[in-house]
Scaffold this motif. Structure first.
Motif, PDB file in Angstrom:
ATOM      1  N   LEU A 280      72.822  -1.813  33.829  1.00 22.89           N
ATOM      2  CA  LEU A 280      74.067  -2.279  34.424  1.00 22.89           C
ATOM      3  C   LEU A 280      73.841  -3.554  35.228  1.00 22.89           C
ATOM      4  O   LEU A 280      72.825  -3.686  35.925  1.00 22.89           O
ATOM      5  CB  LEU A 280      74.593  -1.173  35.338  1.00 22.89           C
ATOM      6  N   GLU A 281      74.766  -4.489  35.136  1.00 19.74           N
ATOM      7  CA  GLU A 281      74.703  -5.696  35.956  1.00 19.74           C
ATOM      8  C   GLU A 281      75.004  -5.307  37.396  1.00 19.74           C
ATOM      9  O   GLU A 281      75.924  -4.535  37.662  1.00 19.74           O
ATOM     10  CB  GLU A 281      75.735  -6.721  35.490  1.00 19.74           C
TER      11      GLU A 281
ATOM     12  N   PHE B 159      90.579 -11.358  27.928  1.00 18.59           N
ATOM     13  CA  PHE B 159      89.600 -12.230  27.294  1.00 18.59           C
ATOM     14  C   PHE B 159      89.257 -13.299  28.321  1.00 18.59           C
ATOM     15  O   PHE B 159      90.149 -13.915  28.905  1.00 18.59           O
ATOM     16  CB  PHE B 159      90.165 -12.866  26.026  1.00 18.59           C
ATOM     17  N   GLY B 160      87.965 -13.508  28.577  1.00 15.05           N
ATOM     18  CA  GLY B 160      87.600 -14.484  29.588  1.00 15.05           C
ATOM     19  C   GLY B 160      86.160 -14.914  29.493  1.00 15.05           C
ATOM     20  O   GLY B 160      85.524 -14.816  28.440  1.00 15.05           O
ATOM     21  N   TRP B 161      85.641 -15.394  30.618  1.00 14.50           N
ATOM     22  CA  TRP B 161      84.295 -15.930  30.686  1.00 14.50           C
ATOM     23  C   TRP B 161      83.605 -15.379  31.923  1.00 14.50           C
ATOM     24  O   TRP B 161      84.172 -15.378  33.019  1.00 14.50           O
ATOM     25  CB  TRP B 161      84.349 -17.445  30.734  1.00 14.50           C
ATOM     26  N   VAL B 162      82.362 -14.910  31.762  1.00 20.14           N
ATOM     27  CA  VAL B 162      81.564 -14.379  32.871  1.00 20.14           C
ATOM     28  C   VAL B 162      80.868 -15.550  33.548  1.00 20.14           C
ATOM     29  O   VAL B 162      80.086 -16.267  32.924  1.00 20.14           O
ATOM     30  CB  VAL B 162      80.535 -13.348  32.369  1.00 20.14           C
ATOM     31  N   ALA B 163      81.142 -15.745  34.841  1.00 23.72           N
ATOM     32  CA  ALA B 163      80.605 -16.887  35.575  1.00 23.72           C
ATOM     33  C   ALA B 163      79.238 -16.607  36.185  1.00 23.72           C
ATOM     34  O   ALA B 163      78.536 -17.541  36.567  1.00 23.72           O
ATOM     35  CB  ALA B 163      81.585 -17.292  36.672  1.00 23.72           C
TER      36      ALA B 163
ATOM     37  N   GLY C 288      75.698  -7.999  30.472  1.00 27.65           N
ATOM     38  CA  GLY C 288      77.086  -8.228  30.846  1.00 27.65           C
ATOM     39  C   GLY C 288      77.903  -6.955  30.800  1.00 27.65           C
ATOM     40  O   GLY C 288      79.113  -6.996  30.621  1.00 27.65           O
ATOM     41  N   ASN C 289      77.242  -5.807  30.943  1.00 34.77           N
ATOM     42  CA  ASN C 289      77.897  -4.494  30.877  1.00 34.77           C
ATOM     43  C   ASN C 289      78.639  -4.300  29.560  1.00 34.77           C
ATOM     44  O   ASN C 289      79.775  -3.829  29.518  1.00 34.77           O
ATOM     45  CB  ASN C 289      78.831  -4.270  32.068  1.00 34.77           C
ATOM     46  N   SER C 290      77.992  -4.677  28.470  1.00 40.02           N
ATOM     47  CA  SER C 290      78.573  -4.489  27.135  1.00 40.02           C
ATOM     48  C   SER C 290      78.422  -3.031  26.741  1.00 40.02           C
ATOM     49  O   SER C 290      77.316  -2.573  26.433  1.00 40.02           O
ATOM     50  CB  SER C 290      77.865  -5.377  26.107  1.00 40.02           C
ATOM     51  N   GLY C 291      79.520  -2.310  26.777  1.00 37.04           N
ATOM     52  CA  GLY C 291      79.496  -0.898  26.442  1.00 37.04           C
ATOM     53  C   GLY C 291      80.882  -0.301  26.485  1.00 37.04           C
ATOM     54  O   GLY C 291      81.859  -0.986  26.782  1.00 37.04           O
ATOM     55  N   ASN C 292      80.959   0.978  26.180  1.00 40.35           N
ATOM     56  CA  ASN C 292      82.218   1.717  26.231  1.00 40.35           C
ATOM     57  C   ASN C 292      82.216   2.565  27.495  1.00 40.35           C
ATOM     58  O   ASN C 292      81.173   3.065  27.900  1.00 40.35           O
ATOM     59  CB  ASN C 292      82.370   2.614  25.010  1.00 40.35           C
TER      60      ASN C 292
ATOM     61  N   TYR D 154      90.283   4.664  28.766  1.00 41.38           N
ATOM     62  CA  TYR D 154      89.070   4.506  27.971  1.00 41.38           C
ATOM     63  C   TYR D 154      88.980   3.027  27.643  1.00 41.38           C
ATOM     64  O   TYR D 154      89.962   2.420  27.203  1.00 41.38           O
ATOM     65  CB  TYR D 154      89.134   5.334  26.684  1.00 41.38           C
ATOM     66  N   GLY D 155      87.809   2.418  27.877  1.00 40.91           N
ATOM     67  CA  GLY D 155      87.695   0.987  27.686  1.00 40.91           C
ATOM     68  C   GLY D 155      86.475   0.573  26.895  1.00 40.91           C
ATOM     69  O   GLY D 155      85.488   1.300  26.799  1.00 40.91           O
ATOM     70  N   ILE D 156      86.578  -0.613  26.325  1.00 40.41           N
ATOM     71  CA  ILE D 156      85.486  -1.253  25.591  1.00 40.41           C
ATOM     72  C   ILE D 156      85.307  -2.637  26.192  1.00 40.41           C
ATOM     73  O   ILE D 156      86.272  -3.394  26.306  1.00 40.41           O
ATOM     74  CB  ILE D 156      85.820  -1.371  24.090  1.00 40.41           C
ATOM     75  N   GLN D 157      84.078  -2.956  26.595  1.00 40.96           N
ATOM     76  CA  GLN D 157      83.786  -4.276  27.144  1.00 40.96           C
ATOM     77  C   GLN D 157      82.599  -4.872  26.404  1.00 40.96           C
ATOM     78  O   GLN D 157      81.607  -4.189  26.167  1.00 40.96           O
ATOM     79  CB  GLN D 157      83.463  -4.182  28.628  1.00 40.96           C
ATOM     80  N   ARG D 158      82.715  -6.132  26.019  1.00 42.29           N
ATOM     81  CA  ARG D 158      81.622  -6.847  25.361  1.00 42.29           C
ATOM     82  C   ARG D 158      81.486  -8.223  26.002  1.00 42.29           C
ATOM     83  O   ARG D 158      82.475  -8.923  26.213  1.00 42.29           O
ATOM     84  CB  ARG D 158      81.874  -7.014  23.852  1.00 42.29           C
ATOM     85  N   THR D 159      80.234  -8.603  26.277  1.00 44.88           N
ATOM     86  CA  THR D 159      79.927  -9.924  26.797  1.00 44.88           C
ATOM     87  C   THR D 159      78.946 -10.573  25.827  1.00 44.88           C
ATOM     88  O   THR D 159      77.931  -9.986  25.478  1.00 44.88           O
ATOM     89  CB  THR D 159      79.300  -9.831  28.201  1.00 44.88           C
ATOM     90  N   TYR D 160      79.248 -11.778  25.400  1.00 41.28           N
ATOM     91  CA  TYR D 160      78.454 -12.479  24.397  1.00 41.28           C
ATOM     92  C   TYR D 160      77.504 -13.465  25.062  1.00 41.28           C
ATOM     93  O   TYR D 160      77.666 -13.817  26.236  1.00 41.28           O
ATOM     94  CB  TYR D 160      79.382 -13.147  23.390  1.00 41.28           C
ATOM     95  N   PRO D 161      76.477 -13.958  24.334  1.00 41.64           N
ATOM     96  CA  PRO D 161      75.429 -14.791  24.941  1.00 41.64           C
ATOM     97  C   PRO D 161      75.938 -16.012  25.710  1.00 41.64           C
ATOM     98  O   PRO D 161      75.360 -16.371  26.721  1.00 41.64           O
ATOM     99  CB  PRO D 161      74.581 -15.227  23.742  1.00 41.64           C
ATOM    100  N   LYS D 162      76.999 -16.649  25.283  1.00 43.34           N
ATOM    101  CA  LYS D 162      77.513 -17.830  25.986  1.00 43.34           C
ATOM    102  C   LYS D 162      78.396 -17.455  27.174  1.00 43.34           C
ATOM    103  O   LYS D 162      78.923 -18.324  27.855  1.00 43.34           O
ATOM    104  CB  LYS D 162      78.323 -18.718  25.029  1.00 43.34           C
ATOM    105  N   GLY D 163      78.590 -16.162  27.424  1.00 40.21           N
ATOM    106  CA  GLY D 163      79.362 -15.723  28.583  1.00 40.21           C
ATOM    107  C   GLY D 163      80.775 -15.285  28.277  1.00 40.21           C
ATOM    108  O   GLY D 163      81.471 -14.799  29.163  1.00 40.21           O
ATOM    109  N   PHE D 164      81.238 -15.479  27.043  1.00 39.83           N
ATOM    110  CA  PHE D 164      82.589 -15.037  26.723  1.00 39.83           C
ATOM    111  C   PHE D 164      82.638 -13.508  26.740  1.00 39.83           C
ATOM    112  O   PHE D 164      81.686 -12.834  26.350  1.00 39.83           O
ATOM    113  CB  PHE D 164      83.054 -15.589  25.377  1.00 39.83           C
ATOM    114  N   ASN D 165      83.759 -12.980  27.210  1.00 37.53           N
ATOM    115  CA  ASN D 165      83.882 -11.550  27.450  1.00 37.53           C
ATOM    116  C   ASN D 165      85.255 -11.071  27.020  1.00 37.53           C
ATOM    117  O   ASN D 165      86.245 -11.781  27.199  1.00 37.53           O
ATOM    118  CB  ASN D 165      83.688 -11.306  28.951  1.00 37.53           C
ATOM    119  N   PHE D 166      85.309  -9.873  26.422  1.00 36.04           N
ATOM    120  CA  PHE D 166      86.605  -9.237  26.226  1.00 36.04           C
ATOM    121  C   PHE D 166      86.527  -7.803  26.697  1.00 36.04           C
ATOM    122  O   PHE D 166      85.475  -7.172  26.694  1.00 36.04           O
ATOM    123  CB  PHE D 166      87.112  -9.359  24.778  1.00 36.04           C
ATOM    124  N   ASN D 167      87.670  -7.317  27.135  1.00 33.13           N
ATOM    125  CA  ASN D 167      87.770  -5.971  27.677  1.00 33.13           C
ATOM    126  C   ASN D 167      89.104  -5.397  27.229  1.00 33.13           C
ATOM    127  O   ASN D 167      90.146  -5.991  27.482  1.00 33.13           O
ATOM    128  CB  ASN D 167      87.686  -6.034  29.206  1.00 33.13           C
TER     129      ASN D 167
END
Length: 193
Positions: A33-34, A178-182, A102-106, A140-153
């Motif tokens: 976890l971050e 949909f956003g960006w992790v700073a 980036g806490n990519s998980g369900n 119930y949620g799904i969160q993914r963070t990609y290498p360049k920092g883009f994130n969706f939840n």
């Protein structure tokens, strides 16, 4: 409603108690976890802050635009969203060599939201102009963070909408961000105990 709240508090207490016991035995417990994560949301503009509490558990606070739809109607405007998240699939994702940074998980989360009257853009709920609306439920949620920092939840759930000056009722909770992790994220490489 009070019985449901008491039951949820009991289970939350049991989870926290077991996690605290695990922390004293194994260290901080924030392996995957971050510890801190700050995000800017582009879809439904706003910002989010998530911080890790215990192994696989975090708290997130989000301020931005949101919609509430329940038995009495809908409202769209400024919302404050709070979540107590439990990520349940980090180990499975690691076994499959998938990203968990980036806490990519369900996750499953206790959810609370407040829809404020001061910045309301649209509504069809009959009542005074200055009503607030609160949501209390589970998602119930799904969160993914990609290498360049883009994130969706994405989240889906249900709960009770408590009206302040308007009728209360039950309804769904649907959220997509949909956003960006700073903040800097942990390495994509898995960390095992």
């Amino acid at each position: 409603m009070k019985k449901i709240t008491l039951i949820l508090l009991f289970f939350a207490f049991q989870i926290v108690q077991s996690q605290v016991r695990g922390i004293t035995e194994k260290g901080s417990g924030l392996i995957n976890l971050e510890q801190h994560q700050f995000k800017f949301n582009f879809f439904n503009p706003g910002f989010s802050y998530e911080f890790g509490l215990f192994r696989n558990q975090s708290v997130s606070v989000d301020v931005g635009l949101g919609a509430a739809i329940y038995e009495e109607g809908y409202t769209y405007g400024l919302a404050l969203n709070n979540r107590y998240r439990y990520y349940h699939n980090f180990n499975r994702r690691l076994r499959k060599d998938k990203n968990v940074s980036g806490n990519s998980g369900n996750y499953i989360a206790a959810a609370q939201a407040i829809f404020f009257s001061q910045v309301r853009l649209a509504t069809d709920i009959n009542g005074p102009d200055d009503f607030n609306l609160g949501f209390y439920g589970m998602v119930y949620g799904i969160q993914r963070t990609y290498p360049k920092g883009f994130n969706f939840n994405a989240e889906l759930g249900a709960g009770y909408y408590k009206g302040d000056g308007v009728p209360s009722g039950y309804g769904p909770m649907v959220s997509f961000k949909f956003g960006w992790v700073a903040t800097k994220r942990k390495s994509r490489k898995p960390v095992f105990e």
